[in-house]
Design an enzyme around this catalytic site. Structure first.
Site, PDB file in Angstrom:
ATOM      1  N   ALA A 166       0.671  -4.289  -0.431  1.00 52.90           N
ATOM      2  CA  ALA A 166      -0.477  -3.934  -1.273  1.00 52.90           C
ATOM      3  C   ALA A 166      -1.782  -4.116  -0.507  1.00 52.90           C
ATOM      4  O   ALA A 166      -2.691  -3.278  -0.588  1.00 52.90           O
ATOM      5  CB  ALA A 166      -0.483  -4.777  -2.548  1.00 52.90           C
ATOM      6  N   ASP A 167      -1.882  -5.208   0.234  1.00 57.85           N
ATOM      7  CA  ASP A 167      -3.076  -5.434   1.047  1.00 57.85           C
ATOM      8  C   ASP A 167      -3.199  -4.396   2.157  1.00 57.85           C
ATOM      9  O   ASP A 167      -4.265  -3.813   2.374  1.00 57.85           O
ATOM     10  CB  ASP A 167      -3.022  -6.832   1.676  1.00 57.85           C
ATOM     11  N   VAL A 168      -2.111  -4.203   2.890  1.00 60.35           N
ATOM     12  CA  VAL A 168      -2.146  -3.306   4.046  1.00 60.35           C
ATOM     13  C   VAL A 168      -2.415  -1.871   3.599  1.00 60.35           C
ATOM     14  O   VAL A 168      -3.259  -1.168   4.175  1.00 60.35           O
ATOM     15  CB  VAL A 168      -0.833  -3.410   4.840  1.00 60.35           C
ATOM     16  N   SER A 170      -3.836  -0.757   0.794  1.00 63.82           N
ATOM     17  CA  SER A 170      -5.187  -0.554   0.268  1.00 63.82           C
ATOM     18  C   SER A 170      -6.208  -0.562   1.398  1.00 63.82           C
ATOM     19  O   SER A 170      -7.192   0.194   1.366  1.00 63.82           O
ATOM     20  CB  SER A 170      -5.528  -1.593  -0.798  1.00 63.82           C
ATOM     21  N   GLY A 171      -5.986  -1.389   2.424  1.00 63.37           N
ATOM     22  CA  GLY A 171      -6.876  -1.355   3.581  1.00 63.37           C
ATOM     23  C   GLY A 171      -6.825  -0.028   4.308  1.00 63.37           C
ATOM     24  O   GLY A 171      -7.859   0.520   4.738  1.00 63.37           O
TER      25      GLY A 171
END
Length: 390
Positions: A166-168, A170-171
């Site tokens: 989710a972090d990767v 969205s980045g």
């Protein structure tokens, strides 16, 4: 490489943890001047997310903050806000991943900044979008987006993915949107506001799982390490380990059976085409699995290679980062940090005219570039005496 593609662009980065820093890492690797604004005296939380640590700095922080400059600002002070606004005035893009509403309370929200700087591209990353104040960390969003319902064995509990997807994701999507907005700005002379939710990033990546749900009305069941719509496509045990075999069409299947000396399997009516193989997946796995279990990993991979069928070993990170192919592709970056010594990190995925990312600057110490950046802005940090008198 000559000038990197984003040479001359400035990104002001108010983010911490992973989604935002992963976005600005990509922009920094592409040549942008990324100015990382950190809380005075504390900095990015991930500086302390360990062990492991390199010296007194968490490996987590070091992994995604190369090629950036760090400035410490107290955004709740008049001076800090003044410096931040002046800094934003020099930027092509701003990115923040505060909880929605925080930027407005600090006087740094997208409406306020774009009124002052109409050409500014302003990106906000949040867990669930600008209209929701719910906090969203990676694992929470993996659950709410449906990803965990798809990950794990069919008869086991849901699992998160090993990588903080989710972090990767969205980045990555934030970097893509920022670049697109900058291209449009150069055509129209207008900035943009980008509202990017981690939840939306993962929902957009459901692709064929979503397609299956929309076609049938039934949520996709967990398939462990096997594919929902292809067979054989997954993980199989060998005599000395495990391999992934990915058969994408019927020709590959027949070639694999020939290479493994299993002609009867290719001619079995249950396995003649992919539709039949998916319908008889369990029987297929039982028969094929028994044949592979009698062979070594090396033999199975050699057979798959002869057949032109995608296959590979399941490796750990030590094997990945010592693989000559990984090194030859520039996927292990090494740099010297003046305080922490030699550091290594994964490289960038892109190659432009044969070149890829390098470490122009090691990850910064907290506030390492504060004096330089304030000088560029024509500001001088107030002395302790001045603050006390105020």
């Amino acid at each position: 490489m000559g000038d990197l593609p984003l040479t001359g662009f400035r990104i002001v980065d108010f983010t911490q943890a992973l989604s935002g820093p992963y976005c600005t890492l990509q922009l920094a690797d592409l040549g942008a001047d990324v100015v990382k604004v950190e809380r005075a005296g504390a900095g990015d939380d991930t500086r302390r997310w360990g062990p492991p640590f390199v010296g007194d700095t968490a490996a987590y922080f070091l992994s995604v903050n190369r090629n950036k400059r760090s400035v410490e600002l107290d955004l709740k002070s008049d001076f800090g806000r003044e410096a931040a606004i002046k800094l934003i005035g020099t930027a092509d893009a701003v990115i923040e991943n505060w909880r929605p509403g925080t930027a407005d309370r600090l006087g740094l929200g997208h409406r306020q900044m774009r009124e002052l700087f109409p050409r500014l591209v302003y990106c906000s990353i949040s867990g669930f979008g600008a209209n929701s104040t719910r906090p969203g960390y990676d694992q929470v969003v993996q659950g709410t987006s449906g990803w965990m319902s798809l990950t794990g064995s069919a008869d086991g509990e849901p699992f998160k993915t090993g990588v903080p997807i989710a972090d990767v994701a969205s980045g990555m999507f934030a970097a893509q949107a920022i670049l697109a907005a900058l291209v449009r700005r150069d055509r129209t002379d207008e900035g943009a506001y980008i509202d990017l939710a981690m939840q939306d990033a993962l929902v957009s990546m459901l692709t064929y799982h979503a397609g299956s749900y929309f076609a049938t009305g039934r949520p996709t069941a967990r398939n462990g390490n096997h594919h929902a719509t292809l067979a054989p496509y997954g993980t199989f045990a060998t005599a000395d380990g495990q391999v992934n075999i990915a058969v994408g069409n019927d020709n590959q299947w027949h070639r694999l059976c020939t290479a493994l000396n299993l002609p009867g399997l290719a001619d079995d009516p249950r396995f003649l085409d992919n539709k039949a193989r998916v319908e008889h997946r369990q029987e297929l796995h039982t028969v094929l699995g028994a044949a592979l279990k009698s062979e070594t990993t090396e033999t199975v991979l050699a057979s798959a290679d002869r057949a032109g069928v995608p296959a590979g070993a399941i490796r750990d990170l030590a094997e990945v980062f010592t693989d000559p192919a990984t090194v030859d592709r520039g996927m292990v970056l090494e740099a010297h940090h003046p305080r922490l010594g030699t550091m290594r990190a994964p490289g960038a995925a892109w190659h432009i005219d044969g070149d890829s990312a390098t470490v122009r600057m090691p990850p910064p110490d907290l506030g390492e570039h504060t004096a330089d950046i304030l000088t560029e802005l024509g500001l001088h940090e107030p002395s302790a005496d001045t603050v006390a008198l105020a």
